[in-house]
Design an enzyme around this catalytic site. Structure first.
Site, PDB file in Angstrom:
ATOM      1  N   GLN A  98       0.711  11.853   9.721  1.00  0.00           N
ATOM      2  CA  GLN A  98       1.583  10.727  10.047  1.00  0.00           C
ATOM      3  C   GLN A  98       3.044  11.176   9.961  1.00  0.00           C
ATOM      4  OE1 GLN A  98       2.597   7.197   7.409  1.00  0.00           O
ATOM      5  NE2 GLN A  98       1.121   6.220   8.798  1.00  0.00           N
ATOM      6  N   TYR A 158       9.403   0.773   7.851  1.00  0.00           N
ATOM      7  CA  TYR A 158      10.092   2.037   8.067  1.00  0.00           C
ATOM      8  C   TYR A 158      11.002   1.931   9.297  1.00  0.00           C
ATOM      9  CZ  TYR A 158       7.504   4.417   4.403  1.00  0.00           C
ATOM     10  OH  TYR A 158       7.013   4.806   3.189  1.00  0.00           O
ATOM     11  N   ARG A 309      -6.261   2.553  -0.500  1.00  0.00           N
ATOM     12  CA  ARG A 309      -6.360   2.552  -1.962  1.00  0.00           C
ATOM     13  C   ARG A 309      -7.764   2.826  -2.499  1.00  0.00           C
ATOM     14  NH1 ARG A 309      -3.767  -3.169  -2.798  1.00  0.00           N
ATOM     15  NH2 ARG A 309      -4.617  -3.353  -0.688  1.00  0.00           N
ATOM     16  N   CYS A 331     -12.083   0.099  -6.375  1.00  0.00           N
ATOM     17  CA  CYS A 331     -10.668  -0.285  -6.370  1.00  0.00           C
ATOM     18  C   CYS A 331     -10.504  -1.779  -6.616  1.00  0.00           C
ATOM     19  CB  CYS A 331     -10.047   0.087  -5.029  1.00  0.00           C
ATOM     20  SG  CYS A 331      -8.333  -0.431  -4.828  1.00  0.00           S
ATOM     21  N   CYS A 334      -4.889  -3.173  -7.772  1.00  0.00           N
ATOM     22  CA  CYS A 334      -3.828  -3.468  -8.730  1.00  0.00           C
ATOM     23  C   CYS A 334      -2.494  -2.868  -8.309  1.00  0.00           C
ATOM     24  CB  CYS A 334      -4.218  -2.956 -10.110  1.00  0.00           C
ATOM     25  SG  CYS A 334      -4.323  -1.144 -10.231  1.00  0.00           S
TER      26      CYS A 334
END
Length: 353
Positions: A98, A158, A309, A331, A334
């Site tokens: 990326q 971004y 995540r 996951c 959090c």
């Protein structure tokens, strides 16, 4: 379609339809080079039988991302990435990188941050041309390092997100005003990468389906669909659909995803975009259960599911699901893994030295 079937997405042959969405490790050295900690992250991911690893957001030039982020601003960075790419390939996976720019620009002897308090008057046409060139050169280096393609980061607040947004982009020249003009720089970057790397080199794009800001004059699904159509016509190879900006009603990574009804929070928007473009659409955002991912694949017109995540806590999650343990991801959303000392799950006992 089946999550674990072989397929070709965006011109890349994959062993399954599960992807690792670009996720910052915050483990680069102070100049943005690959470190042993970064290599360890991708070694673990490469062994997890993920179809496509989208390598984390990587700065296209000097000072184009904040500290602790990786960079690819000159040829000296190539070898560090090549080692990681070779390992991913040796384990049967594919990877794209990326390419990102936070909006920090050099003005004479000063660095100007135009991401916070975005002021388009600070960005000249010469700046834009320079940034387009940075993306093209970064893509060339990625290709030399062996990456199977690149992804343009145009989401999550971004630099390119701000250009696409009517709330932030108040220009009155060819780069501001209509959706077509605001998206012009993204199309120019796509064209530059294809010119430098070849028209057959895969270029993906990460796109906000909505900025989810409380202000009215901002990007919504309606404009995201128009942008997606433009990029489809311009030759993009695949679109990963996400959403949200920091400080908005919803940020890029929502927490408290405890129930299945809270998962897959971009799937409807991704489906709407997939209906109107000819290229594959990938959806990211809150997938924690295999059955929810399978349902989205079957019912939402998308070609692949992207995870972020969950793979920080369980790099082997895809392999686990494939081997028959289909319990949901561990996951708990959090967001403690967004740690500038390294993206490590707070619940994992093992720490990377």
């Amino acid at each position: 379609m089946n999550l674990f079937e072989k397929t070709t997405i965006g011109g890349i042959e994959l062993r399954n339809r599960l992807m690792r969405s670009a996720t910052a490790t915050f483990m680069a050295d102070d100049k943005g080079y690959v470190t042993p900690r970064v290599k360890e992250v991708y070694r673990e991911l490469s062994e997890g039988e993920i179809g496509l690893i989208i390598f984390e957001d990587t700065g296209v030039g000097e000072n184009t991302l904040e500290s602790k982020h990786l960079m690819i601003g000159n040829d000296s960075y190539i070898n560090g990435y090549k080692e990681i790419v070779d390992q991913i390939h040796s384990n049967g996976g594919k990877t794209i990188i990326q390419l990102s720019h936070s909006g920090i620009l050099r003005k004479g002897d000063k660095m100007v941050d135009v991401t916070n308090g975005f002021d388009d008057r600070l960005i000249t046409k010469e700046d834009i041309s320079e940034i387009v060139e940075l993306y093209g050169n970064a893509a060339q280096r990625a290709k030399k390092a062996g990456f199977d393609g690149v992804q343009i980061h145009a989401a999550h607040g971004y630099f390119l997100t701000k250009f696409l947004s009517p709330f932030f982009n108040r220009r009155n020249d060819e780069y501001g005003g209509s959706v077509e003009k605001r998206a012009r720089v993204v199309v120019e970057i796509l064209n530059k990468i294809k010119a430098k790397c070849g028209t057959d080199y895969p270029v993906f794009l990460k796109l906000n389906s909505s900025d989810f800001m409380k202000e009215e004059n901002t990007n919504t699904l309606t404009e995201a669909k128009q942008i997606a159509i433009m990029l489809d016509k311009a030759g993009i190879d695949a679109i990963e659909v996400s959403g949200g900006v920091s400080g908005g009603v919803y940020g890029p990574a929502r927490n408290k995803i405890f129930k299945q009804e809270n998962e897959a929070y971009h799937k409807e928007n991704a489906s709407e975009i997939a209906k109107i473009v000819s290229v594959p659409v990938i959806v990211v955002g809150g997938f924690r259960s295999l059955e929810v991912a399978e349902e989205a694949l079957q019912e939402q017109n998308v070609e692949a599911i992207s995870l972020s995540r969950p793979l920080v806590r369980e790099p082997q999650l895809v392999k686990r699901w494939k081997n028959g343990d289909t319990s949901k991801a561990m996951c708990v959303s959090c967001n403690a893994c967004f740690n500038m000392d390294g993206a490590i799950c707070a619940f994992n006992k093992k720490k990377r030295a």
